[in-house]
Design a protein around this motif. Structure first.
Motif, PDB file in Angstrom:
ATOM      1  N   ALA A 150      89.611  26.925  19.096  1.00  0.00           N
ATOM      2  CA  ALA A 150      88.910  27.707  18.089  1.00  0.00           C
ATOM      3  C   ALA A 150      89.465  29.127  18.073  1.00  0.00           C
ATOM      4  N   SER A 151      89.537  29.717  16.883  1.00  0.00           N
ATOM      5  CA  SER A 151      90.026  31.091  16.753  1.00  0.00           C
ATOM      6  C   SER A 151      89.345  31.750  15.570  1.00  0.00           C
ATOM      7  N   GLY A 152      89.544  33.061  15.451  1.00  0.00           N
ATOM      8  CA  GLY A 152      89.019  33.797  14.312  1.00  0.00           C
ATOM      9  C   GLY A 152      87.785  34.619  14.606  1.00  0.00           C
ATOM     10  N   GLY A 153      87.296  34.575  15.831  1.00  0.00           N
ATOM     11  CA  GLY A 153      86.128  35.357  16.176  1.00  0.00           C
ATOM     12  C   GLY A 153      86.440  36.838  16.243  1.00  0.00           C
ATOM     13  N   GLY A 154      85.393  37.630  16.454  1.00  0.00           N
ATOM     14  CA  GLY A 154      85.579  39.066  16.552  1.00  0.00           C
ATOM     15  C   GLY A 154      84.254  39.789  16.504  1.00  0.00           C
ATOM     16  N   LEU A 155      84.353  41.103  16.330  1.00  0.00           N
ATOM     17  CA  LEU A 155      83.171  41.955  16.233  1.00  0.00           C
ATOM     18  C   LEU A 155      82.953  42.314  14.770  1.00  0.00           C
ATOM     19  N   VAL A 156      81.744  42.104  14.282  1.00  0.00           N
ATOM     20  CA  VAL A 156      81.428  42.380  12.889  1.00  0.00           C
ATOM     21  C   VAL A 156      80.025  42.950  12.793  1.00  0.00           C
ATOM     22  N   GLN A 157      79.786  43.759  11.794  1.00  0.00           N
ATOM     23  CA  GLN A 157      78.452  44.305  11.584  1.00  0.00           C
ATOM     24  C   GLN A 157      77.549  43.269  10.911  1.00  0.00           C
ATOM     25  N   ALA A 158      76.267  43.412  11.118  1.00  0.00           N
ATOM     26  CA  ALA A 158      75.301  42.531  10.473  1.00  0.00           C
ATOM     27  C   ALA A 158      75.521  42.554   8.955  1.00  0.00           C
ATOM     28  N   GLY A 159      75.470  41.365   8.360  1.00  0.00           N
ATOM     29  CA  GLY A 159      75.742  41.238   6.937  1.00  0.00           C
ATOM     30  C   GLY A 159      77.184  40.926   6.606  1.00  0.00           C
ATOM     31  N   GLY A 160      78.057  41.021   7.601  1.00  0.00           N
ATOM     32  CA  GLY A 160      79.474  40.779   7.389  1.00  0.00           C
ATOM     33  C   GLY A 160      79.819  39.302   7.451  1.00  0.00           C
ATOM     34  N   SER A 161      81.124  39.024   7.360  1.00  0.00           N
ATOM     35  CA  SER A 161      81.615  37.650   7.321  1.00  0.00           C
ATOM     36  C   SER A 161      82.780  37.458   8.284  1.00  0.00           C
ATOM     37  N   LEU A 162      82.931  36.233   8.738  1.00  0.00           N
ATOM     38  CA  LEU A 162      84.075  35.818   9.527  1.00  0.00           C
ATOM     39  C   LEU A 162      84.415  34.385   9.152  1.00  0.00           C
ATOM     40  N   ARG A 163      85.679  34.005   9.296  1.00  0.00           N
ATOM     41  CA  ARG A 163      86.067  32.613   9.134  1.00  0.00           C
ATOM     42  C   ARG A 163      86.724  32.126  10.411  1.00  0.00           C
ATOM     43  N   GLN A 216      84.838  34.107  20.647  1.00  0.00           N
ATOM     44  CA  GLN A 216      83.650  34.963  20.715  1.00  0.00           C
ATOM     45  C   GLN A 216      83.357  35.583  19.352  1.00  0.00           C
ATOM     46  N   VAL A 217      82.115  35.470  18.936  1.00  0.00           N
ATOM     47  CA  VAL A 217      81.621  36.140  17.733  1.00  0.00           C
ATOM     48  C   VAL A 217      80.522  37.096  18.169  1.00  0.00           C
ATOM     49  N   THR A 218      80.692  38.367  17.840  1.00  0.00           N
ATOM     50  CA  THR A 218      79.704  39.375  18.180  1.00  0.00           C
ATOM     51  C   THR A 218      79.277  40.089  16.908  1.00  0.00           C
ATOM     52  N   VAL A 219      77.976  40.073  16.634  1.00  0.00           N
ATOM     53  CA  VAL A 219      77.436  40.703  15.431  1.00  0.00           C
ATOM     54  C   VAL A 219      76.573  41.889  15.862  1.00  0.00           C
ATOM     55  N   SER A 220      76.959  43.072  15.442  1.00  0.00           N
ATOM     56  CA  SER A 220      76.222  44.271  15.809  1.00  0.00           C
ATOM     57  C   SER A 220      75.184  44.599  14.741  1.00  0.00           C
ATOM     58  N   SER A 221      74.079  45.184  15.189  1.00  0.00           N
ATOM     59  CA  SER A 221      72.991  45.520  14.246  1.00  0.00           C
ATOM     60  C   SER A 221      73.167  46.907  13.673  1.00  0.00           C
TER      61      SER A 221
END
Length: 123
Positions: free
Chosen positions: A4-17, A118-123
């Motif tokens: 699996a790949s494509g994870g990262g740090l994103v703000q709430a409301g954002g998108s990742l694939r 890893q997927v990390t979503v910040s508030s």
């Protein structure tokens, strides 16, 4: 083994694939699932797709925000994640279903986990 790949740090409301690719063999004839595991929690079902006609199933917590798809020619499965929330933070894994009913949510009925992303979503 699946990667699996494509994870990262994103703000709430954002998108990742996220992408899931196989090494060494094709999985184009296998039904596939995405799972996630947050620290201190059990691995939980996220989404599922059949190999034959692309039927999909989703956990209630992600339905309407996430979309699973596959490209058998590229031997790749995707998870488009929109409107991300802090509670989506986890390590995400893909796997092939080897037994059980279609769309099973039981991780013991899947194989080929590999290393997650890893997927990390910040508030």
């Amino acid at each position: 083994q699946l990667q699996a790949s494509g994870g990262g740090l994103v703000q709430a409301g954002g998108s990742l694939r996220l992408s899931c690719a196989a090494s060494g063999r094709t999985f184009s004839s296998y039904d596939m699932g995405w799972f996630r595991q947050a620290p201190g929690k059990e691995r939980e079902f996220v989404a599922f797709i059949t190999w034959s006609d692309g039927r999909t199933y989703y956990a209630d917590s992600v339905a309407g925000r996430f979309a699973i798809s596959r490209d058998n020619a590229k031997n790749t499965v995707y998870l488009q994640m929109n409107s991300l929330k802090p509670e989506d933070t986890a390590v995400y894994y893909c796997a092939v279903q080897v037994r059980g009913v279609e769309g099973s949510r039981n991780p013991s009925q899947y194989r080929g986990w590999g290393q997650g992303t890893q997927v990390t979503v910040s508030s």
